[in-house]
Design an enzyme around this catalytic site. Structure first.
Site, PDB file in Angstrom:
ATOM      1  N   LYS A  33     -12.547  15.237  64.172  1.00  0.00           N
ATOM      2  CA  LYS A  33     -12.649  16.592  64.716  1.00  0.00           C
ATOM      3  C   LYS A  33     -13.095  16.487  66.173  1.00  0.00           C
ATOM      4  O   LYS A  33     -14.040  15.759  66.476  1.00  0.00           O
ATOM      5  CB  LYS A  33     -13.646  17.441  63.931  1.00  0.00           C
ATOM      6  N   ASP A  49     -13.612  19.690  49.400  1.00  0.00           N
ATOM      7  CA  ASP A  49     -14.577  19.526  50.486  1.00  0.00           C
ATOM      8  C   ASP A  49     -15.934  19.967  49.966  1.00  0.00           C
ATOM      9  O   ASP A  49     -16.179  21.156  49.767  1.00  0.00           O
ATOM     10  CB  ASP A  49     -14.166  20.350  51.703  1.00  0.00           C
ATOM     11  N   GLU A  86     -13.945  15.142  50.150  1.00  0.00           N
ATOM     12  CA  GLU A  86     -14.486  15.056  51.505  1.00  0.00           C
ATOM     13  C   GLU A  86     -15.996  15.227  51.527  1.00  0.00           C
ATOM     14  O   GLU A  86     -16.531  16.178  50.963  1.00  0.00           O
ATOM     15  CB  GLU A  86     -13.827  16.132  52.374  1.00  0.00           C
ATOM     16  N   ASP A 101     -16.542  12.950  56.784  1.00  0.00           N
ATOM     17  CA  ASP A 101     -16.425  13.981  57.817  1.00  0.00           C
ATOM     18  C   ASP A 101     -17.666  13.942  58.704  1.00  0.00           C
ATOM     19  O   ASP A 101     -17.679  13.303  59.754  1.00  0.00           O
ATOM     20  CB  ASP A 101     -16.240  15.353  57.180  1.00  0.00           C
ATOM     21  N   LYS A 143     -13.326  24.467  48.929  1.00  0.00           N
ATOM     22  CA  LYS A 143     -14.732  24.319  49.306  1.00  0.00           C
ATOM     23  C   LYS A 143     -15.602  24.459  48.049  1.00  0.00           C
ATOM     24  O   LYS A 143     -15.505  25.457  47.319  1.00  0.00           O
ATOM     25  CB  LYS A 143     -15.130  25.392  50.320  1.00  0.00           C
TER      26      LYS A 143
END
Length: 363
Positions: A267, A190, A218, A243, A162
């Protein structure tokens, strides 16, 4: 098997280490559990976290939507009519993706119990085991290195890093983490919408020039910045994944047909449940676009449903990011899928296979 009642519970599981992204910091998995009862005594379980900065949903809004609108429409419906039920859920109101997802997960759990089969077999079959990456939260570099070392010691061979707080610090984080993990694990970045398109190209070109091979980057830019994603994809070799830009079928088709990104992250909390996730996986497969299955910061009920989908749609879903339960200090769900570090194994019991939920607080 007809639906007779829908009620709620709450689960709270402390995290091993705080979960930090460019958007938020969380120290506990908090799931709203949706429980669907039937006239034959079978119970279906679904769940959803509160993700106001991503889907716009809170636990309060989810419960209000279900009580006020979804529940009156679903009571009395026969679980055997799964397509009719999911259509009712999806058409009842605009948005409210997490409420729809929690309901669909519980309904599909019941559908598996109706047919006395684990959900993945009804969705297409496959090998009921997966290997997930693990998230390394954005933090000062010493903490991220410590977390990465622990992940390597636990046997994870894919780390999801992250970043997205500060571009120069992010670049240094990636350089040091790559040096630590080279030859031991793959890295996924991400950015959580934390960079601009030009910053992403700037950073990625530095990585590529230094032979830092990233599996993917991402969602580097804001969710609605399709032109920014396209700008990046046209200028770097590293695969770019959508995403937050990929909530629904229409967006996914636009992203793929426009060569905007290389990979789609599915998701259940974005798609509004399993039925739309199936559509996205099938469309992506038909257009030769790989998918990741991901999750919010959520426990093993919702993540188990995502895992069943991933197994059944493995021709399309080749990347697994379902580490939510592994980030918790324990798993209160007995039965269902097992989450042991990177290894996910699905139950052969009907539906999701959940036997009971310890510590569930009725609401």
């Amino acid at each position: 098997m007809k639906i007779t009642n829908i009620r709620f519970g709450k689960l709270s599981v402390p995290l091993i280490t705080p979960f930090k992204t460019a958007l938020r910091t969380v120290d506990c998995i908090n799931d709203l559990v949706v429980i669907i009862e039937t006239d034959c005594g079978s119970i279906g379980y679904g769940s959803a976290p509160a993700t106001p900065v991503i889907t716009g949903d809170t636990h309060g809004s989810i419960m209000a939507a279900i009580d006020d609108l979804f529940k009156p429409n679903l009571l009395g419906m026969d679980v055997a009519n799964i397509s009719q039920i999911t259509q009712t859920i999806q058409s009842a109101m605009i948005g409210n993706y997490s409420a729809k997802a929690a309901l669909e997960i519980a309904v599909y759990d019941l559908w598996g119990k109706l047919h006395n089969a684990p959900l993945y077999k009804l969705l297409g079959g496959g090998t009921p085991s997966l290997s997930t990456d693990v998230t390394i939260s954005v933090d000062h570099i010493d903490k991220m290195i410590s977390d990465a070392n622990r992940a390597l010691a636990d046997g994870f061979d894919i780390l999801k890093i992250k970043i997205g707080k500060d571009i120069e610090q992010d670049i240094e984080r990636v350089i040091q983490l790559h040096a630590l993990t080279k030859g031991k694990a793959q890295l996924r970045l991400d950015v959580n919408q934390g960079w601009t398109a030009k910053q992403t190209v700037y950073a990625t070109r530095q990585f590529e020039a230094q032979n830092i091979h990233l599996e993917l980057i991402e969602q580097p830019v804001k969710a609605d910045d399709f032109s920014g994603l396209k700008y990046i994809s046209d200028r770097v070799c590293t695969p770019i994944m959508a995403d937050e830009s990929a909530f629904n079928v229409k967006q996914v088709v636009e992203l793929i047909h426009g060569n905007v990104v290389d990979i789609i992250n599915i998701k259940l909390m974005k798609t509004g449940g399993i039925s739309n996730a199936i559509k996205i996986a099938d469309i992506a497969a038909s257009l030769d676009t790989p998918c990741m299955i991901g999750c919010m910061l959520e426990g093993s009920i919702g993540v188990a449903a995502a895992a069943h989908l991933a197994v059944a749609k493995s021709h399309s879903i080749s990347k697994i990011d379902l580490d939510g339960p592994a980030l918790g200090q324990y798993d209160p769900v007995v039965g269902g899928a097992s989450f042991d570090k990177s290894a996910i194994k699905l139950s052969e019991a009907p539906g999701l296979g959940i036997e009971r939920i310890d510590g569930l607080i009725e609401l």
